[in-house]
Design a protein around this motif. Structure first.
Motif, PDB file in Angstrom:
ATOM      1  N   ALA A 216       0.811  -1.173  -0.033  1.00 40.55           N
ATOM      2  CA  ALA A 216      -0.020  -0.073  -0.113  1.00 40.55           C
ATOM      3  C   ALA A 216       0.861   1.195  -0.019  1.00 40.55           C
ATOM      4  N   THR A 217       1.732   1.065   0.646  1.00 41.24           N
ATOM      5  CA  THR A 217       2.828   2.163   0.617  1.00 41.24           C
ATOM      6  C   THR A 217       3.623   2.633  -0.809  1.00 41.24           C
ATOM      7  N   LEU A 218       3.978   1.594  -1.432  1.00 44.42           N
ATOM      8  CA  LEU A 218       4.536   1.918  -2.725  1.00 44.42           C
ATOM      9  C   LEU A 218       3.487   2.324  -3.749  1.00 44.42           C
ATOM     10  N   LEU A 219       2.269   1.638  -3.470  1.00 45.02           N
ATOM     11  CA  LEU A 219       1.249   2.199  -4.313  1.00 45.02           C
ATOM     12  C   LEU A 219       0.721   3.658  -4.213  1.00 45.02           C
ATOM     13  N   GLY A 220       0.984   3.987  -2.956  1.00 43.67           N
ATOM     14  CA  GLY A 220       0.604   5.363  -2.692  1.00 43.67           C
ATOM     15  C   GLY A 220       1.691   6.312  -2.798  1.00 43.67           C
ATOM     16  N   VAL A 221       3.033   5.869  -2.271  1.00 45.52           N
ATOM     17  CA  VAL A 221       4.214   7.006  -2.380  1.00 45.52           C
ATOM     18  C   VAL A 221       4.690   7.357  -3.806  1.00 45.52           C
ATOM     19  N   GLY A 222       4.531   6.223  -4.736  1.00 46.55           N
ATOM     20  CA  GLY A 222       4.966   6.616  -6.413  1.00 46.55           C
ATOM     21  C   GLY A 222       3.793   7.462  -7.058  1.00 46.55           C
ATOM     22  N   PRO A 223       2.683   7.402  -6.734  1.00 48.12           N
ATOM     23  CA  PRO A 223       1.615   8.680  -7.227  1.00 48.12           C
ATOM     24  C   PRO A 223       1.762   9.657  -6.642  1.00 48.12           C
ATOM     25  N   SER A 224       2.010   9.865  -5.252  1.00 45.50           N
ATOM     26  CA  SER A 224       1.914  10.877  -4.468  1.00 45.50           C
ATOM     27  C   SER A 224       3.526  11.949  -4.678  1.00 45.50           C
ATOM     28  N   ILE A 225       4.544  11.198  -4.740  1.00 44.74           N
ATOM     29  CA  ILE A 225       5.590  11.946  -5.050  1.00 44.74           C
ATOM     30  C   ILE A 225       5.720  12.546  -6.576  1.00 44.74           C
TER      31      ILE A 225
END
Length: 345
Positions: A216-225
């Protein structure tokens, strides 16, 4: 983050009609390229200086917004072990008053040491990787002929930001998980510090327990950054083209704040799921979510409604507006200061 300067070759028009308009446009483009090149040269720094600038920027912004970050985490995890009546009564002021009354004012910075321990390497890698990925993407075959197009720049900033976020998050994830668990503790302290938390998690949940919620972190961090960097770069470029003499501090602070709002709004539900997955089994509690990412999403939507996916978004906005702005402003300012120091040596 300085936009890469790319000075192109000016092609004179073949026809005489509309020549003046073409010359004016070409001259304006050339002038903007020259300004970008001069700005890039002013902020050329080495690898160590770049890592230092990124790390200090991230640590400073997180320390300044630590109270709001803790409130956000506490709101995000309320739905895990709270009944409907408690959720209806929740408010920022009530939660802040409870923290001061039960834990003292210093409790707003609970877990801030591990936050800094996480943020220094994370932010360093994030900014450094972004600059490196951006350069590599500009070198891809076929992009040279489209290097002046705004859509090309936007795509490169988006991809570079996403890859940088994934790289930094993967490398520093265990510290992020420990930070979340320390910040989520209220009046009962199960983890006594960074070392104790790491040791306890490994003992009770195994080494893989340090990577709970990574998906969930990578799925969120990628688009977020990706959103954060692309919005920031686009807004900053537009601002500087319209008002080239405005202060760099003002530009980076304002554009950074707006980019933070955009990225937080887009990925907040994923961040909420990430926090809850990180706290699964913490302190010996029973597991709440026995399914994967999408199963957790459906469970929250079914039990708490759509608003449950955005629980804590208000303190999140209060946090990211100054936080992301301070981070970009500090990074840009330190780059210029370190470039001046390097030039004098």
């Amino acid at each position: 983050m300085q936009t890469e300067a790319r000075v192109g070759v000016v092609n004179p028009g073949h026809g005489g009609g509309g020549g003046k308009s073409g010359v004016d446009t070409t001259a304006l483009k050339f002038k903007q390229q020259q300004q970008e090149l001069l700005q890039a040269q002013k902020t050329q720094i080495g690898t160590v200086s770049q890592l230092l600038a990124g790390g200090v920027a991230g640590a400073l912004s997180k320390t300044c917004t630590a109270p709001l970050a803790r409130l956000t985490i506490l709101f995000q995890v309320q739905g895990m072990h709270s009944d409907a009546a408690t959720l209806r009564k929740a408010s920022i002021w009530r939660e802040a008053s409870r923290i001061v009354g039960e834990e003292g004012f210093r409790a707003f910075w609970k877990g801030n040491l591990v936050t800094i321990a996480h943020r220094l390497p994370y932010s360093s890698l994030n900014f450094y990787a972004y600059e490196r990925y951006k350069k590599l993407l500009y070198m891809l075959p076929g992009l040279e002929s489209h290097s002046e197009h705004m859509s090309t720049d936007l795509c490169i900033h988006f991809l570079g930001g996403g890859l940088a976020g994934i790289t930094a998050a993967s490398a520093t994830y265990p510290l992020d998980l420990v930070r979340t668990r320390l910040a989520a503790q209220t009046n009962v302290l199960y983890y006594r510090g960074i070392g104790h938390a790491l040791q306890t998690i490994c003992k009770e949940e195994g080494v893989l327990g340090l990577y709970k919620g990574l998906g969930a972190t990578l799925l969120g961090v990628g688009p977020s950054i990706a959103i954060s960097f692309s919005v920031y770069e686009s807004l900053r470029s537009f601002w500087q083209s319209q008002r080239p003499h405005d202060s760099t501090v003002l530009v980076s602070l304002s554009c950074g704040s707006l980019s933070g709002i955009a990225s937080s709004t887009a990925i907040f539900p994923l961040d909420l799921i990430r926090r809850r997955k990180q706290l699964e089994g913490a302190g010996g509690r029973a597991q709440v979510y026995t399914t994967g990412l999408f199963g957790t999403f459906k469970h929250i939507f079914r039990t708490e409604g759509f608003r449950g996916l955005y629980r804590g978004i208000v303190p999140e906005y209060y946090k990211v507006v100054p936080g992301v702005g301070i981070c970009f402003m500090t990074y840009e300012t330190l780059k210029m200061l370190l470039a001046d120091v390097t030039a004098k040596l």
